[in-house]
Design an enzyme around this catalytic site. Sequence first.
Site, PDB file in Angstrom:
ATOM      1  N   CYS A 108       0.859  -1.182   0.000  1.00 41.10           N
ATOM      2  CA  CYS A 108       0.000   0.000   0.000  1.00 41.10           C
ATOM      3  C   CYS A 108       0.895   1.231   0.000  1.00 41.10           C
ATOM      4  CB  CYS A 108      -0.852  -0.025   1.261  1.00 41.10           C
ATOM      5  SG  CYS A 108      -1.974   1.379   1.352  1.00 41.10           S
ATOM      6  N   TYR A 121      -7.048   6.983   6.755  1.00 40.67           N
ATOM      7  CA  TYR A 121      -8.280   6.192   6.845  1.00 40.67           C
ATOM      8  C   TYR A 121      -8.860   6.144   8.261  1.00 40.67           C
ATOM      9  CZ  TYR A 121      -7.672   4.800   2.020  1.00 40.67           C
ATOM     10  OH  TYR A 121      -7.567   4.833   0.656  1.00 40.67           O
TER      11      TYR A 121
END
Length: 442
Positions: free
Chosen positions: A172, A256
């Site tokens: 990621c 997030y």
Amino acid sequence: MAQGIKIVTIGGGSSYTPELVEGFIKRYDELPVRELWLVDIEEGKEKLEIVGNLARRMIEKAGLPIEVHLTLDRRAALQNADFVTTQFRVGLLDARAKDERIPLSYGVLGQETNGPGGLFKGLRTIPVILEIVQDMKELCPDAWLINFTNPAGMVTEAVLRYTDHKKIVGLCNVPIGIEMGIAKLLDIDHSRIRIDFAGLNHMVYGLDVYVDGVSVKEKVMELLSDPENSSFVKNIEGQGWEPEFIRALNVLTCPYHMYYYKTDEMLQKELENFRNGTTRAEVVQQLEEELFELYKDPDLAVKPPQLEQRGGAYYSDAAVRLISSIYNDKRDIQPVNTINNGAIASIPDDSAVEVSCVITKEGPRPIVHGDLPVAVRGLVQQIKSFERVGAEAAVTGNYDTALLAMTINPLVPSDKIGKAILDEMLEAHKEHLPRFFKKINV
Ligand code: G6P
């Protein structure tokens, strides 16, 4: 044996491919790629050709002997691959728009990798990844699978749990984005920073941050309490933390986390986008059209700066530095998704975690962090349970298991609303969920 490395990229027609190609060009000296195979499906053929031709122009401009092959035949591509990267999107951006819009129509957060949207992206993606792993077993059993396909945590979990292919790394760009963002705030070169990352994909925390070996955590926590500094990715608008909260949390968050610690503000913003037809998928659809128009230009031979509007910034740096460290046995430290093996005490050993690892020729060796601080431990465990149950639902196609995954997700307010969302999303994504609709698809 042929000299050089064979890379296969599944989802090669993605608008992100020039990013990856740029990474291979920049690091050619340490990572001599001989062949790059870009693989896509029939629906992606046109995009594959556009992006493949741009890749060829970029490589030609750089004067490098990398062959670019474009194909719709995944099995032909996989033969004797050294590294397989996956960056595909089952159902394309239309499916992402449904993942965002359906939950929002029930007043529930709609996001690509979180809540109901994240679950459904997993349900569509995991069976395809398992097929790819099956092919790899036969055609390139020694190759590393470097997965960027979201939800990267749930996907890595599924491969570790349901296959015997252990050469998978989930990757990621969020950790590298945080490192870059903090380096910028501190006005220092990125290479001087080290962050101890531990948690899950899109749920990762920085337990400490060092510059030249000295902890600067206190200073960084202060900087993070400034609303301007609360997001390091383009796809999530920073909403600003309450300074007292972020100080008390005392670990670095990832963008997030705003969905969990600022749920209401994020939901209100998303509902506004929902009403205006500007959810992230809709914005990205527009951006993609513009990007592919640019990519078609025969005079373009570099990655256009417009690609930086996407959330995946630094993804090529993360990907290519990982592949290079495996290939060259560099033993440097990078944050990746891999099997926990005791790195985080309160997560099962056989689960996928996102954690700083030493990267060796044998793969990532997670660094032991002990336990997570008590204030964040529970949420990480809850999301891990969601990922596990979600992966099980994807593999079995079992309705009750899918409802269980949906309802235990902290962003879903009740079993009843969860069920209504589940039913509507199953119907909407039917063609990409063969394990749930066996009779229809045989
Ligand atoms: C982030 C995430 C990626 C995600 C991307 C979405 O940075 O780390 O996992 O794919 O953003 O960006 P997009 O431009 O597609 O919204």
